[in-house]
Design an enzyme around this catalytic site. Structure first.
Site, short mmCIF file in Angstrom:
data_model
loop_
_atom_site.label_atom_id
_atom_site.label_comp_id
_atom_site.label_asym_id
_atom_site.label_seq_id
_atom_site.Cartn_x
_atom_site.Cartn_y
_atom_site.Cartn_z
N LYS A 1 0.87 -1.18 0.00
CA LYS A 1 0.00 0.00 0.00
C LYS A 1 0.90 1.22 0.00
CE LYS A 1 -2.93 2.72 3.08
NZ LYS A 1 -3.70 2.77 4.35
N ASN B 1 -9.15 1.06 10.07
CA ASN B 1 -8.36 0.70 11.24
C ASN B 1 -8.92 1.36 12.50
OD1 ASN B 1 -6.43 0.14 13.19
ND2 ASN B 1 -4.70 0.50 11.87
#
Lengths: 259, 259, 259, 259
Positions: free
Chosen positions: C100, C209
């Site tokens: 990422k 998250n």
């Protein structure tokens, strides 16, 4: 454009700004803000003490010879009965036969009680008052208030003093769409954007207090809000473009012809 | 209040309205709308043909002796190279050394290409232009454009001509917060409300075309938008009230003291 | 319905939930939340120290024999060069060849740098990585990243950890509409509502998250978000009703025929 | 978690989904959608003809031996008197002593009449019904309905069948905050997002018809909405993160400890 008047209770108004008179830092600022706003209608709470002891009361001392229309409100009332009593006192004192019905039993939200508001409106209309009820934005209730003879109907944008703006623009739109009396948005606005949004939804005027009185610079804000009302009204009358999902070039076929 | 000037590329402006010149129903309305807007900066697309054949071109015929600042744009360019070429032509023709960088390769959205926009801005700044890039509302890209020497940065509210308003007010707020050059919202606005929202977010000006040119009454809308810009600016400077979850009575402690 | 798979970089996933591994109150809760989420792809930051001193590192100790796909991110990088270096280290350590790309030079917003993100994506694709760049919601940039060979494109809903939700649903819609690779909304979401909104806009997955790790009950929230992703996906596939301005009775012509 | 029951009128429900039975493409799809929804409470309009001619009526034919709770509604009534009469007929037929009060005189919006709704609720409570009034989102009126003895209060998100979602989430929040009976959002929702939003605002259940019955795939949508209700409920109970203006890194201090 000089035909764009607002008529309430037979009275033609050129300003669409209804200004509350509470919460200013001091009387000088209050005066200057009223001046800057261009408002023709002023609203304030009527309390027994004001009327019993006129010598000691700034309202009765100062209002008599001014060209304003006074719109006493019944804030503090929690039932129709109390509101009617307050309205009668205000009229008896000679101040005005206009009244803003404002009835709440909920201290946290100060939201208007729909049942009592309708009841008081019906009663006061019967007694010949020019009645402007402060109400929730419930379109059915607003229609009921109109049918009861309200001179204008005043749905709130949000609870008083919150500055949250127009919480339900869709409802305000529905109310305007089916109204045969002026619609004034009263309470809850915070910014000039909120004011313009209301005006572009087609409402006829704005009643405002805290956003002006409690601004960092109340006089400048009074002027800003006055401009916002005019901007919103003009934009409403000018007819906005439709929204589109995709772009359309503005520069493609232009011919600039500044003379 | 007469100090509230906007300075771009060393030029002091009193109006914060940047008006596009395309898409009006006819030249007369275009003229009247420009008048009503109070705009000092006008933008339009430069096409080769305009500059090659000035006799036949309304822009070169009519602009020379007017007090406007001209902001030619590079619309139609899909690369930095094309945009730079268009800007050079515009300057060479003597019109202006200001340029609005506008680069898009996507016909459906006309959204600006971030990479090419930055590249063109860097190049044109080097060549001495006063560069105002039209960009997405990406705060990092806006900062990069500022660092590249843009005289003002112009994030879009929404794709050109859509009238969708400010799709991401949060980003516009971030951009304003960290900017050291003027921020002009360019493209996508539809209503006076959108304009006031932008101004209350603290932007320095508004560039608009379609919402005025395509309104039912463009002249009235030009005036409405001008008022909206002023209302929003004044409200921003006046300092709005904070939002609150619960009500706060406006009438409780009031003392009306109209002199 | 078992055909509704998401394929990224040649890998078929049944869960559309990409979970970040940071900020949990403790490792036990982290484990239980990962379990409850049903996520098959986990993301975490790679730091040099992790890879140099594996004995002391919980990541290298525990991940090897688990059926997860690991998506190391380059957070902490502020240039393409740094991001590329981090990605190479992660791959060299044997963890994963997925990466990422996350590049920010702005500590306050952590917003991705569009220029550096594109540059790093181009480079890492050339080096054979499966690249999932975290980017702003700029539709042109997202298209550019796709063209550069990104395996999926991951626009943010709002800045990391803010919980502000999808600030610009219109842009996410445009991105989805023209994409030929999976679109994962990454960063900024706060609630299950935000998640469902993204999925109903047609995005292919959610990376999240803080909203899980910092919820009052992270394990329950992991499950809630997993359900939200499924609800949103199913609703998207089921095809919602159009919006209408006016009412349409639901009870009028009904025939109840419960067998 | 098996304690998370909803109790209305003494009846414990495990599903928080109240499904309307009108407008499905055909009885088979209706059946499958009801199945997929997991709903335990079904609502439908009572019309005289149904009760007078039971042989010819699918409702009375098929409902008797099913484990559903039936919630007949008074749609079609425009006064309290009519609603009371319909409720009495429904009870007399042996179907149910639950009733959803639904009173509207406005064909365009079908919005509930606040005055008549309160009146009918008062009367039906006196007569021993379990009364669930459909009402506007006016917090004061909702409180009044609770005080009148409603078993649950059901504010609309938007007019029936519009799919506009929750027009005023603030009001729904206020209503939930002060309620001592279950709050069910009834009418106006369109998407799974709307459902989750309502549940995360803390409402106790959702009543829905058109968004399921008129979806492209009603059975899949029934399942999606059921998942959405569960997702929203779980997220509400799990406690979302606060919103922040600025970013907070999720990867900074992580320790991944997948066992």
């Amino acid at each position: 454009m000089n035909k764009d008047q607002l008529v309430i209770g037979g009275k033609a108004l050129t300003s669409r700004f209804f200004l509350g008179t509470g919460r200013y830092p001091n009387p000088l600022v209050q005066n200057q803000a009223i001046e800057a706003s261009g408002a023709e209608v002023l609203t304030f709470a009527i309390r027994r003490v004001n009327l019993d002891d006129p010598e000691d009361d700034s309202i009765l001392q100062h209002l008599q010879d001014r060209p304003f229309t006074f719109l006493p409100n019944t804030s503090g009332a929690s039932t129709a009965e109390e509101a009617v009593r307050i309205a009668r006192m205000a009229r008896a004192s000679g101040l005005s036969d206009w009244v803003k019905v404002e009835i709440s039993a909920n201290a946290m939200t100060l939201l208007p009680d729909p049942i009592e508001t309708l009841k008081a409106t019906e009663q006061l209309v019967k007694e010949g008052f020019t009645v402007l009820p402060y109400t929730s934005d419930d379109p059915i209730l607003c229609k009921r208030l109109e049918e009861a003879g309200a001179a204008a109907v005043m749905p709130g944008g949000a609870p008083i003093g919150t500055g949250l703006g127009i919480l339900n623009p869709y409802n305000i739109g529905l109310i305007v769409e089916s109204a045969h009396v002026p619609i004034i948005v009263d309470a809850g606005l915070g910014s000039a954007q909120d004011v313009v949004q209301a005006m572009e939804l087609g409402v006829d005027g704005i009643l405002m207090n805290t956003p002006v009185a409690r601004a960092k610079d109340p006089v400048r804000m009074a002027r800003a809000m006055s401009l916002a009302i005019e901007a919103g009204r003009e934009a409403f009358l000018a007819g906005r473009i439709a929204k589109r999902r995709y772009a359309s070039a503005s520069s493609e076929f232009e011919h600039l012809a500044v003379k």
